[in-house]
Design a protein around this motif. Structure first.
Motif, PDB file in Angstrom:
ATOM      1  N   ARG A   1    -111.644  -4.266   6.962  1.00 30.76           N
ATOM      2  CA  ARG A   1    -112.933  -3.601   7.076  1.00 30.76           C
ATOM      3  C   ARG A   1    -113.723  -4.242   8.217  1.00 30.76           C
ATOM      4  NH1 ARG A   1    -113.485  -0.806   2.225  1.00 30.76           N
ATOM      5  NH2 ARG A   1    -112.273  -1.672   0.548  1.00 30.76           N
TER       6      ARG A   1
ATOM      7  N   ALA B   1    -117.311  -5.167   9.323  1.00 36.87           N
ATOM      8  CA  ALA B   1    -118.696  -5.329   8.902  1.00 36.87           C
ATOM      9  C   ALA B   1    -119.613  -4.826  10.014  1.00 36.87           C
ATOM     10  CB  ALA B   1    -118.986  -6.788   8.588  1.00 36.87           C
TER      11      ALA B   1
ATOM     12  N   TRP C   1    -123.922  -4.007   6.480  1.00 43.10           N
ATOM     13  CA  TRP C   1    -123.002  -3.424   5.514  1.00 43.10           C
ATOM     14  C   TRP C   1    -121.635  -4.058   5.688  1.00 43.10           C
ATOM     15  CZ3 TRP C   1    -126.349  -0.353   8.417  1.00 43.10           C
ATOM     16  CH2 TRP C   1    -127.341   0.298   7.687  1.00 43.10           C
ATOM     17  N   SER C   2    -120.837  -4.039   4.638  1.00 44.70           N
ATOM     18  CA  SER C   2    -119.520  -4.677   4.686  1.00 44.70           C
ATOM     19  C   SER C   2    -118.463  -3.818   5.367  1.00 44.70           C
ATOM     20  CB  SER C   2    -119.053  -5.031   3.272  1.00 44.70           C
ATOM     21  OG  SER C   2    -118.950  -3.855   2.496  1.00 44.70           O
ATOM     22  N   SER C   3    -118.738  -2.521   5.573  1.00 48.17           N
ATOM     23  CA  SER C   3    -117.760  -1.653   6.230  1.00 48.17           C
ATOM     24  C   SER C   3    -118.471  -0.492   6.917  1.00 48.17           C
ATOM     25  CB  SER C   3    -116.757  -1.093   5.214  1.00 48.17           C
ATOM     26  OG  SER C   3    -117.406  -0.188   4.341  1.00 48.17           O
TER      27      SER C   3
END
Length: 154
Positions: free
Chosen positions: A27, A29, A43-45
């Motif tokens: 992913r 970030a 956000w993480s992805s």
């Protein structure tokens, strides 16, 4: 009942679980800075940024890869906190990019390589997105320059 965000297929989850930890991140970030207020969001992805932030996924991806002017989309400047996965061109994409840079058209390339013109168009689009091809104006200018040099030397 609230709609659950997309979590990925079972196959994708298995692939993530078996992933080599030294490989590129699964992913990317994302960090967004609002241009008007200066607020910073993380956000993480990319998918989470699109879903939770209300952004268009494709436009967000284009902003992260530098295809959008100034990495801006919807009043936010985007940057990847973790590196984006690099895409490696296939041999056919490279061949078509080289032929396009020589000034050949899709029909000519299709005849030489034995592809359909639609296949050539798709590969040419991939090459353009990867930055392997020049613009049509650049190719024409280069060919005109070569023709001027050949005409002068003859």
């Amino acid at each position: 009942m609230t709609k659950q965000p997309y979590q990925g297929s079972a196959r994708q989850k298995r692939r993530l679980a078996q992933r080599n930890p030294n490989a590129q991140p699964a992913r990317t970030a994302v960090k967004a800075t609002c241009l008007s207020s200066g607020n910073v969001y993380e956000w993480s992805s990319i998918r989470k940024a699109a879903d939770e932030g209300g952004f268009d996924y494709t436009s967000l991806r284009n902003a992260l890869t530098g295809k959008a002017k100034g990495n801006v989309h919807a009043g936010h400047r985007f940057e990847a906190s973790t590196p984006l996965r690099q895409t490696k061109p296939t041999s056919n994409v490279v061949k078509i990019a080289e032929m396009r840079n020589k000034g050949m058209g899709n029909v000519e390339i299709a005849k030489v390589l034995g592809f359909t013109t639609n296949t050539v168009a798709v590969y040419a689009c991939h090459a353009r997105n990867l930055g392997l091809t020049k613009t049509l104006a650049e190719v024409r200018e280069e060919l005109a320059h070569k023709n001027r040099i050949n005409f002068i030397t003859i």
